[in-house]
Design an enzyme around this catalytic site. Sequence first.
Site, PDB file in Angstrom:
ATOM      1  N   HIS A 181      41.708 -23.274  13.530  1.00  0.00           N
ATOM      2  CA  HIS A 181      41.904 -23.782  14.895  1.00  0.00           C
ATOM      3  C   HIS A 181      40.295 -24.051  15.452  1.00  0.00           C
ATOM      4  O   HIS A 181      40.075 -24.198  16.476  1.00  0.00           O
ATOM      5  CB  HIS A 181      42.319 -22.703  15.988  1.00  0.00           C
ATOM      6  CG  HIS A 181      43.702 -22.238  15.389  1.00  0.00           C
ATOM      7  ND1 HIS A 181      44.871 -23.128  15.634  1.00  0.00           N
ATOM      8  CD2 HIS A 181      44.341 -21.485  14.358  1.00  0.00           C
ATOM      9  CE1 HIS A 181      46.055 -22.720  15.152  1.00  0.00           C
ATOM     10  NE2 HIS A 181      45.687 -21.841  14.589  1.00  0.00           N
ATOM     11  N   GLU A 200      20.182 -17.258  -1.478  1.00  0.00           N
ATOM     12  CA  GLU A 200      18.887 -16.842  -1.655  1.00  0.00           C
ATOM     13  C   GLU A 200      18.669 -16.948  -3.220  1.00  0.00           C
ATOM     14  O   GLU A 200      17.407 -16.765  -3.551  1.00  0.00           O
ATOM     15  CB  GLU A 200      18.677 -15.454  -1.160  1.00  0.00           C
ATOM     16  CG  GLU A 200      17.258 -15.049  -0.393  1.00  0.00           C
ATOM     17  CD  GLU A 200      16.913 -13.830   0.229  1.00  0.00           C
ATOM     18  OE1 GLU A 200      17.486 -12.798  -0.303  1.00  0.00           O
ATOM     19  OE2 GLU A 200      16.521 -13.852   1.255  1.00  0.00           O
ATOM     20  N   LYS A 239       7.492 -15.897   6.974  1.00  0.00           N
ATOM     21  CA  LYS A 239       6.836 -14.622   7.098  1.00  0.00           C
ATOM     22  C   LYS A 239       5.205 -14.749   7.459  1.00  0.00           C
ATOM     23  O   LYS A 239       4.627 -14.350   8.642  1.00  0.00           O
ATOM     24  CB  LYS A 239       6.925 -13.521   6.134  1.00  0.00           C
ATOM     25  CG  LYS A 239       8.302 -13.166   5.903  1.00  0.00           C
ATOM     26  CD  LYS A 239       8.490 -11.857   4.771  1.00  0.00           C
ATOM     27  CE  LYS A 239       9.810 -11.601   4.688  1.00  0.00           C
ATOM     28  NZ  LYS A 239       9.848 -10.734   3.529  1.00  0.00           N
TER      29      LYS A 239
HETATM   30  O1  LIG Z   1      14.815  -4.226   2.368  1.00  0.00           O
HETATM   31  P1  LIG Z   1      13.571  -5.220   2.784  1.00  0.00           P
HETATM   32  O2  LIG Z   1      12.571  -4.911   1.688  1.00  0.00           O
HETATM   33  O3  LIG Z   1      13.442  -4.795   4.095  1.00  0.00           O
HETATM   34  O4  LIG Z   1      13.974  -6.704   2.779  1.00  0.00           O
HETATM   35  C1  LIG Z   1      14.920  -7.201   3.481  1.00  0.00           C
HETATM   36  C2  LIG Z   1      15.211  -8.731   3.254  1.00  0.00           C
HETATM   37  O5  LIG Z   1      14.037  -9.563   3.254  1.00  0.00           O
HETATM   38  C3  LIG Z   1      13.390 -10.405   2.531  1.00  0.00           C
HETATM   39  O6  LIG Z   1      12.869 -11.240   3.599  1.00  0.00           O
HETATM   40  C4  LIG Z   1      14.339 -10.871   1.566  1.00  0.00           C
HETATM   41  O7  LIG Z   1      14.343 -12.251   1.694  1.00  0.00           O
HETATM   42  C5  LIG Z   1      15.448 -10.199   1.468  1.00  0.00           C
HETATM   43  O8  LIG Z   1      16.117 -10.791   0.110  1.00  0.00           O
HETATM   44  C6  LIG Z   1      15.562  -8.905   1.664  1.00  0.00           C
HETATM   45  O9  LIG Z   1      17.030  -8.450   1.460  1.00  0.00           O
END
Ligand SMILES: O=P(O)(O)OC[C@H]1O[C@H](O)[C@H](O)[C@@H](O)[C@@H]1O
Length: 528
Positions: free
Chosen positions: A351, A322, A455
Amino acid sequence: MDATALWQRYQDWLYYHDGLGLYLDISRMRFDDEFVASLLPKFDHAFKAMEALEQGAIANPDENRMVGHYWLRDPDLAPTPDLKQEIVETLENIETFAQKVHQGEVKPPQTPKFTDILSIGIGGSALGPQFVAEALAPEHPALNIHFIDNSDPTGIDRVLARIGDRLNSTLVLVISKSGGTPEPRNGMIEVRNAFATQNLEFAKQAVAVTGVGSKLDQQAHAEGWLTTFPMADWVGGRTSELSAVGLLPAALQGIDIRGMLVGAKEMDIATRKPDVKTNPAALLALAWYYAGNGKGEKDMVVLPYKDSLLLFSRYLQQLVMESLGKEKDLDGNLVYQGIAVYGNKGSTDQHAYVQQLREGVPNFFATLIEVLKDRSATSIEIEPGVTSGDYLSGFLQGTRQALYENHRDSITITVPEVNPQIVGALIALYDRAVGLYASLVNINAYHQPGVEAGKKAAAVILDLQQQIIQVLRNAGQPLSLETLAQQAGVPDQTEAIYKILRHLAANQRGVFLEGDLGKPANLMASYK
Ligand SMILES: O=P(O)(O)OC[C@H]1O[C@H](O)[C@H](O)[C@@H](O)[C@@H]1O
């Protein structure tokens, strides 16, 4: 290179950290002095950028943020007294809260003490806590930890079933920096429902770890949850293990969190040194750059020869991929950077896929992690003079050698044992190596613009689902997928619609598909 020359190369490049008893060996990466010399100007720049970052520069320009995970391990480094105080206070609050939970001073309404932790979070809000629990939780921890790190209904059911009738003594941690990520939100709603089903009050057993003022933070305050812990804006999810995100669950399990911080601080000091040969993170970054030609041409296979470090590769996968997996560099050029990371543990993986590593596509370099101490008790002999630990050690050396003989490079990290200091140090070592490497290849390691695309697309699909159910309902008769798409005003979305309907039909959601399932175009959809 003959054996004598290799032995010399080993000694020339061996890094040893006295305080931690940690060794780093990059002698089996086949770079030469010329290569090292060619990288020195880039390293000069990387060391300077890192120094500025530690002093509070906006090291994450796209998000206009400081990058302060190093301050967590040494609050004196924080650029302002307020930030320092915030770090120190949070740590003290975590310890006090954990102590109160252990003593039953903070308790669930129905039982004298909390027995279990249910941690709900994803990505950086799960991988660190999972890795650390696996590496360091005592055999019989103060509280047993469980994780919900997905939106998978069966997965959620399984975790809840394991907790069973101990839900009334389970402390729920909802961890989300943004406080708006759908998966932990869904997990929380599912768990609340489980609480309600058992007539339990969720708020009396819930804690939030989140950014101050986030949706989650507001909800926790409005509903009177047990408490909340802040997650600072200047700590990225993937570097948050040594913030409240990781320290709270660790402390609750009885893990020595000060030990983890001390180990990380020691490593931070060692990796602050602006000298490649005596800075272990710089040595790692150098080795990565060499392996992949500064373009990630080779994958990083991480093989800890210790069961308790199993989740380290998964943790590193997020940290490295990331951070480094970026389309553009800091000047806006298209660069498609990154280093792919995978691995589980040795000797188990020997293995499974080491066959390909040894003889197949030479598109990787290995990182072997060796733990010197086999176990606390004395070992029995499996064969005269040989223990199972000797075997494990032999397998590691054997794999390193066999790979090298076949022109496959490797790095070896050796640690005395798996303890809080070492786990903290390993986290810090890779935090810094990733930061330095990012400077070498001129990218921003601290944002993740690519994650948003998936997302957003998912949100569009969920909207489409509502829309087509409405159309089907109104139609009152079966419709072909094409007609459905047209009536919904999205004639180019037939495939997405088909997939939505197929999923709903499989889950008794009122949708029925009739016709030859192997020929989606001919299906008729209805809603009853
Ligand atoms: O801690 P949050 O704000 O829920 O985020 C949780 C995760 O989701 C995101 O999509 C990011 O890509 C991550 O870097 C992050 O750790």
